[in-house]
Design a protein around this motif. Structure first.
Motif: not given
Length: 257
Positions: A7-12, A18-19, A70-78, A207-218
């Motif tokens: 999970l950590i490797a794939a998301f990073f 994308i970056k 993450f995709v949602g945050l990028l679209l919001m920034k756009k 990245l921080w927000i997404c890892f925080l959310l993924m950790s809580l769901i996991h």
């Protein structure tokens, strides 16, 4: 543990691609991208497993949620739409509350979702484990059994388990509801810091927000955040320390002492 590492490797790696694709990252050295693609394919292959029964469903669901955010945050920034700190904190608090309630309701809140990922209504026996351990947690609900106090060799032999398969229940067992409250305050504070980081480096804060959310769901169906030795906890601590340093010490700016 293997699911968490994948999970950590794939998301990073996806975050890196994308970056880099959007020109926010220095160009990769020769063959670096090819090597990263091989690692990404390997991570997905390990997550899937030889069959749907052995698939790491928790890690897959967590990563899907993280990628969607993450995709949602990028679209919001756009579109120049920026989430407030209070909104992000409310989402994180809702996930923590949901994960805690799951233990007390026996997983009935996601019964329909489990079938879509190839799992039964008991979350592969997890609800039965929660029903067995919850009364023991309620024997000492305020401060718990102490750090490592519950999972003694005798308890492991009696229950034929080494963990509660719920980080929220694990925290209640060891630290009680006071520990769960302090744990939640740390995560909510981390969320606010991540939002502040997004103002300096949007990608790093995301990245921080997404890892925080993924950790809580996991953490809902695995014990992922109950110990500093766990991989996801270590990632969150690393993000907290590195982001604090990056905002406090800026190149060319001297701090007054």
């Amino acid at each position: 543990g293997l699911g968490r590492l994948c999970l950590i490797a794939a998301f990073f790696l996806i975050w890196t691609f994308i970056k880099r694709w959007q020109g926010r990252d220095p160009s990769a050295v020769k063959y670096q991208t090819y090597a990263e693609i091989v690692v990404l394919i390997l991570a997905f292959w390990l997550l899937n497993g030889p069959s749907i029964i052995s698939m790491s469903a928790t890690a897959v669901a967590s990563m899907a949620a993280g990628l969607a955010v993450f995709v949602g945050l990028l679209l919001m920034k756009k579109w120049k739409i920026y989430a407030t700190a209070n909104t992000l904190v409310a989402i994180i608090a809702a996930v923590i509350l949901f994960g805690t309630i799951m233990v007390f309701t026996g997983g009935s809140t996601i019964g329909s979702f489990t079938s879509s990922v190839g799992r039964d209504a008991t979350l592969t026996g997890r609800t039965e484990i929660w029903a067995e351990l919850l009364p023991l947690a309620m024997l000492r609900p305020i401060v718990g059994h102490g750090v490592g106090g519950f999972w003694s060799p005798e308890a492991k032999a009696k229950h034929q388990l080494t963990e509660a398969h719920s980080g929220y229940l694990e925290i209640i067992l060891d630290y009680g509801f006071i520990g769960l409250l302090l744990f939640s305050l740390f995560l909510l504070s981390s969320c606010r810091k991540a939002h502040r980081e997004m103002k300096h480096d949007y990608y790093w804060g995301s990245l921080w927000i997404c890892f925080l959310l993924m950790s809580l769901i996991h953490n809902i169906s695995e014990s992922s955040l109950n110990s500093f030795a766990n991989q996801l906890t270590a990632v969150l601590l690393f993000l907290a320390v590195s982001s604090t340093a990056s905002t406090r010490y800026k190149p060319g700016v001297l701090r007054k002492t």
